[in-house]
Motif scaffolding. Structure first.
Motif, PDB file in Angstrom:
ATOM      1  N   ASN A 287     -12.799 -30.853 -29.398  1.00 42.01           N
ATOM      2  CA  ASN A 287     -12.564 -30.945 -30.841  1.00 42.01           C
ATOM      3  C   ASN A 287     -13.701 -30.279 -31.617  1.00 42.01           C
ATOM      4  N   VAL A 288     -14.929 -30.522 -31.184  1.00 41.49           N
ATOM      5  CA  VAL A 288     -16.094 -29.912 -31.838  1.00 41.49           C
ATOM      6  C   VAL A 288     -16.115 -28.415 -31.530  1.00 41.49           C
ATOM      7  N   LEU A 289     -15.729 -28.038 -30.314  1.00 39.21           N
ATOM      8  CA  LEU A 289     -15.611 -26.613 -29.991  1.00 39.21           C
ATOM      9  C   LEU A 289     -14.629 -25.941 -30.945  1.00 39.21           C
ATOM     10  N   GLY A 290     -13.519 -26.598 -31.227  1.00 41.77           N
ATOM     11  CA  GLY A 290     -12.550 -26.049 -32.166  1.00 41.77           C
ATOM     12  C   GLY A 290     -13.163 -25.790 -33.532  1.00 41.77           C
ATOM     13  N   GLN A 291     -13.982 -26.740 -34.005  1.00 40.59           N
ATOM     14  CA  GLN A 291     -14.657 -26.552 -35.295  1.00 40.59           C
ATOM     15  C   GLN A 291     -15.626 -25.374 -35.219  1.00 40.59           C
ATOM     16  N   PHE A 292     -16.336 -25.259 -34.104  1.00 40.77           N
ATOM     17  CA  PHE A 292     -17.262 -24.145 -33.892  1.00 40.77           C
ATOM     18  C   PHE A 292     -16.509 -22.809 -33.947  1.00 40.77           C
TER      19      PHE A 292
ATOM     20  N   LEU B 273     -23.696 -22.360 -39.250  1.00 41.80           N
ATOM     21  CA  LEU B 273     -22.627 -23.084 -39.943  1.00 41.80           C
ATOM     22  C   LEU B 273     -22.304 -24.396 -39.235  1.00 41.80           C
ATOM     23  N   LEU B 274     -22.334 -24.397 -37.904  1.00 39.41           N
ATOM     24  CA  LEU B 274     -22.080 -25.647 -37.181  1.00 39.41           C
ATOM     25  C   LEU B 274     -23.202 -26.645 -37.443  1.00 39.41           C
ATOM     26  N   VAL B 275     -24.437 -26.161 -37.485  1.00 36.92           N
ATOM     27  CA  VAL B 275     -25.571 -27.036 -37.796  1.00 36.92           C
ATOM     28  C   VAL B 275     -25.363 -27.681 -39.167  1.00 36.92           C
ATOM     29  N   MET B 276     -25.024 -26.881 -40.156  1.00 39.69           N
ATOM     30  CA  MET B 276     -24.768 -27.423 -41.498  1.00 39.69           C
ATOM     31  C   MET B 276     -23.625 -28.423 -41.483  1.00 39.69           C
ATOM     32  N   TRP B 277     -22.562 -28.092 -40.768  1.00 42.54           N
ATOM     33  CA  TRP B 277     -21.393 -28.959 -40.697  1.00 42.54           C
ATOM     34  C   TRP B 277     -21.758 -30.313 -40.072  1.00 42.54           C
ATOM     35  N   LEU B 278     -22.503 -30.283 -38.971  1.00 45.43           N
ATOM     36  CA  LEU B 278     -22.902 -31.535 -38.317  1.00 45.43           C
ATOM     37  C   LEU B 278     -23.817 -32.378 -39.205  1.00 45.43           C
TER      38      LEU B 278
ATOM     39  N   VAL C 120     -21.817 -35.827 -40.198  1.00 51.10           N
ATOM     40  CA  VAL C 120     -22.225 -37.055 -39.504  1.00 51.10           C
ATOM     41  C   VAL C 120     -23.710 -37.377 -39.638  1.00 51.10           C
ATOM     42  N   GLY C 121     -24.434 -36.611 -40.445  1.00 53.62           N
ATOM     43  CA  GLY C 121     -25.847 -36.905 -40.663  1.00 53.62           C
ATOM     44  C   GLY C 121     -26.761 -36.554 -39.506  1.00 53.62           C
ATOM     45  N   ALA C 122     -26.381 -35.563 -38.711  1.00 51.67           N
ATOM     46  CA  ALA C 122     -27.251 -35.118 -37.612  1.00 51.67           C
ATOM     47  C   ALA C 122     -28.522 -34.517 -38.192  1.00 51.67           C
ATOM     48  N   ASN C 123     -29.621 -34.658 -37.452  1.00 55.09           N
ATOM     49  CA  ASN C 123     -30.836 -33.980 -37.889  1.00 55.09           C
ATOM     50  C   ASN C 123     -30.834 -32.550 -37.344  1.00 55.09           C
ATOM     51  N   SER C 124     -31.818 -31.760 -37.720  1.00 48.00           N
ATOM     52  CA  SER C 124     -31.850 -30.342 -37.342  1.00 48.00           C
ATOM     53  C   SER C 124     -31.872 -30.141 -35.837  1.00 48.00           C
ATOM     54  N   LYS C 125     -32.629 -30.959 -35.126  1.00 46.73           N
ATOM     55  CA  LYS C 125     -32.725 -30.807 -33.676  1.00 46.73           C
ATOM     56  C   LYS C 125     -31.407 -31.158 -33.001  1.00 46.73           C
ATOM     57  N   GLN C 126     -30.825 -32.283 -33.385  1.00 50.19           N
ATOM     58  CA  GLN C 126     -29.553 -32.692 -32.787  1.00 50.19           C
ATOM     59  C   GLN C 126     -28.483 -31.630 -33.022  1.00 50.19           C
ATOM     60  N   ALA C 127     -28.352 -31.195 -34.266  1.00 55.43           N
ATOM     61  CA  ALA C 127     -27.339 -30.206 -34.611  1.00 55.43           C
ATOM     62  C   ALA C 127     -27.612 -28.870 -33.924  1.00 55.43           C
ATOM     63  N   GLY C 128     -28.875 -28.472 -33.861  1.00 53.20           N
ATOM     64  CA  GLY C 128     -29.240 -27.226 -33.198  1.00 53.20           C
ATOM     65  C   GLY C 128     -28.957 -27.253 -31.707  1.00 53.20           C
ATOM     66  N   ASP C 129     -29.247 -28.387 -31.068  1.00 51.44           N
ATOM     67  CA  ASP C 129     -28.955 -28.529 -29.639  1.00 51.44           C
ATOM     68  C   ASP C 129     -27.455 -28.444 -29.374  1.00 51.44           C
ATOM     69  N   CYS C 130     -26.670 -29.087 -30.217  1.00 52.13           N
ATOM     70  CA  CYS C 130     -25.217 -29.056 -30.068  1.00 52.13           C
ATOM     71  C   CYS C 130     -24.692 -27.640 -30.259  1.00 52.13           C
ATOM     72  N   ALA C 131     -25.161 -26.953 -31.279  1.00 48.98           N
ATOM     73  CA  ALA C 131     -24.720 -25.582 -31.550  1.00 48.98           C
ATOM     74  C   ALA C 131     -25.075 -24.657 -30.392  1.00 48.98           C
ATOM     75  N   LYS C 132     -26.289 -24.783 -29.871  1.00 48.43           N
ATOM     76  CA  LYS C 132     -26.708 -23.942 -28.745  1.00 48.43           C
ATOM     77  C   LYS C 132     -25.872 -24.253 -27.505  1.00 48.43           C
ATOM     78  N   CYS C 133     -25.597 -25.521 -27.297  1.00 45.21           N
ATOM     79  CA  CYS C 133     -24.779 -25.939 -26.160  1.00 45.21           C
ATOM     80  C   CYS C 133     -23.393 -25.291 -26.224  1.00 45.21           C
TER      81      CYS C 133
END
Length: 120
Positions: free
Chosen positions: A75-80, A89-94, A98-111
């Motif tokens: 589902n998150v891949l679909g948003q990406f 854009l995914l970092v901003m969206w997260l 959901v209130g992710a911080n920069s590191k959490q969102a950045g790790d998810c985007a890189k993943c």
């Protein structure tokens, strides 16, 4: 408001020619657990993995994403993909969703980017 921020990020990313993700959290490597989580996630097809299998997404953020209708990693891949595989854009969206911080969102985007590079 959100669409304006997305447009500004796209323009900013296009003008700099880089994703800016590493600079946002200092370019330091993620903690070992996140690093291992990323390796595990990007080493095989996604299938029905839960959203918490994404690097940077723990139980708290996973619960918030689940509440927003994003219960699986795909589902998150679909948003990406909807965001044009743009990490910023995914970092901003997260952060906004959901209130992710920069590191959490950045790790998810890189993943997700690494997974896409391997499987798409």
């Amino acid at each position: 408001w959100y669409q304006r921020r997305v447009r500004e990020a796209v323009v900013s990313t296009q003008s700099t020619g880089s994703s800016g993700i590493n600079a946002e959290y200092g370019g330091f490597q993620a903690a070992m657990s996140t690093s291992q989580k990323m390796k595990d996630f990007t080493s095989e097809p996604m299938g029905e993995k839960p959203v918490t299998s994404l690097a940077g997404i723990g139980e708290k953020l996973g619960g918030k994403l689940y509440d927003e209708g994003f219960q699986f990693a795909y589902n998150v891949l679909g948003q990406f993909l909807v965001l044009g595989k743009n990490e910023d854009l995914l970092v901003m969206w997260l952060k906004d969703k959901v209130g992710a911080n920069s590191k959490q969102a950045g790790d998810c985007a890189k993943c997700l980017k690494d997974w896409c590079d391997s499987f798409l």
